[in-house]
Write an enzyme that holds these catalytic residues in place. Structure first.
Site, PDB file in Angstrom:
ATOM      1  N   GLY A  57       0.859  -1.173   0.000  1.00 25.59           N
ATOM      2  CA  GLY A  57       0.000   0.000   0.000  1.00 25.59           C
ATOM      3  C   GLY A  57       0.891   1.216   0.000  1.00 25.59           C
ATOM      4  N   SER A  90       5.684  -5.435  -1.473  1.00 26.10           N
ATOM      5  CA  SER A  90       5.698  -4.035  -1.877  1.00 26.10           C
ATOM      6  C   SER A  90       6.108  -3.129  -0.703  1.00 26.10           C
ATOM      7  CB  SER A  90       4.327  -3.655  -2.440  1.00 26.10           C
ATOM      8  OG  SER A  90       4.335  -2.377  -3.015  1.00 26.10           O
ATOM      9  N   ALA A  91       5.198  -2.339  -0.151  1.00 26.65           N
ATOM     10  CA  ALA A  91       5.536  -1.464   0.976  1.00 26.65           C
ATOM     11  C   ALA A  91       6.054  -2.266   2.163  1.00 26.65           C
ATOM     12  CB  ALA A  91       4.326  -0.632   1.382  1.00 26.65           C
ATOM     13  N   HIS A 117       8.694  -3.270  -7.427  1.00 22.91           N
ATOM     14  CA  HIS A 117       8.029  -2.865  -8.677  1.00 22.91           C
ATOM     15  C   HIS A 117       9.005  -2.175  -9.635  1.00 22.91           C
ATOM     16  CE1 HIS A 117       4.215  -3.594  -6.591  1.00 22.91           C
ATOM     17  NE2 HIS A 117       4.581  -2.746  -5.650  1.00 22.91           N
ATOM     18  N   GLU A 169       8.562  -6.978 -11.159  1.00 20.16           N
ATOM     19  CA  GLU A 169       7.308  -7.649 -10.823  1.00 20.16           C
ATOM     20  C   GLU A 169       7.474  -9.173 -10.906  1.00 20.16           C
ATOM     21  OE1 GLU A 169       3.938  -5.250 -10.400  1.00 20.16           O
ATOM     22  OE2 GLU A 169       5.894  -5.130  -9.421  1.00 20.16           O
TER      23      GLU A 169
END
Length: 244
Positions: free
Chosen positions: A85, A117-118, A154, A189
């Site tokens: 997020g 991700s985060a 990413h 990715e």
């Protein structure tokens, strides 16, 4: 220390986390309950339910860290998953709840840590190589420091045919390295890192990852590459431009 650091949580043509299902199952083998950190999104309950639906297929129960005393829940966690997020919002919550220290201690004591991700950004020494907009201001950029290098989830390669005139990801990371002497791994990715104590391996799809170092050309690595030497790489922040 046991880490699984995903570049992304959703891949084209796959449901949430499905592209990394086998890696997640191996990483969480023997875990009965997972502590989920949902602070990167505003809807903590909804986010936790989404993770719980996936983990139920692996026979793992999920509890959101927001449902009790975060530090106490972290201290008792069998394993931890920090979801993706907005990384600025996530890090602010980790600091204000005392989870930076609590999660760092629990993972150092042996609890498996998983990030996407985060949540992968949080495993780095600082937030400085995130892609996100600073929608809130954390009290510090200091993160969990579960690895001594930086990660850029990413990661996107430069697209020569693009009409976009802003900096490419490569240019932004080069700017970071002009001020900091810290390796940065650009995770494309569908890729992830697996850490088992002193061993670090790149896994996932063939696209692999790109490693940036101060004063050197970027290096390409594919799945199965042993990147353990990054665990011993010295990290020096705020050193300023290199002298010539």
């Amino acid at each position: 220390m046991k880490l699984l650091l995903l570049s992304n949580s959703t891949a084209p043509g796959h449901a949430y986390l499905e592209h990394a299902r086998e890696a997640i199952a191996r990483h969480l083998a023997g875990v009965r309950e997972l502590l989920f950190v949902p602070y990167a999104l505003a809807d903590h309950d909804g986010y936790t339910e989404k993770v719980a639906a996936f983990m139920a297929e692996l026979g793992i129960a999920v509890r959101g860290v927001h449902t009790g005393d975060p530090r106490r829940l972290a201290a008792d966690a069998q394993a931890v998953f920090t979801g993706g997020g907005n990384s600025f919002r996530l890090l602010r919550a980790l600091h204000t709840t005392g989870l930076v220290e609590a999660l760092r201690d629990r993972v150092a004591a042996g609890a498996p840590y998983m990030g996407s991700s985060a949540g992968t950004n949080m495993a780095c020494p600082t937030l400085r190589t995130t892609n996100d907009m600073p929608i809130v201001q954390p009290p510090s950029f200091e993160a969990l420091a579960l690895v001594p290098f930086q990660i850029n989830p990413h990661y996107l390669d430069p697209a020569p045919e693009s009409a976009h005139m802003g900096e490419t990801r490569e240019e932004r990371l080069t700017q970071f390295l002009e001020e900091n002497a810290v390796p940065v791994l650009g995770l494309r990715e569908g890729t992830w890192l697996v850490r088992e104590d002193d061993r670090l391996e790149l896994a996932g799809v063939a696209a692999g990852a790109r490693l940036f170092r101060r004063g050197a050309a970027p290096e390409e690595y594919g799945p199965g590459t042993d990147l353990s030497e990054l665990l011993t790489a010295p990290a020096r922040f705020d050193v300023g431009p290199a002298t010539t």
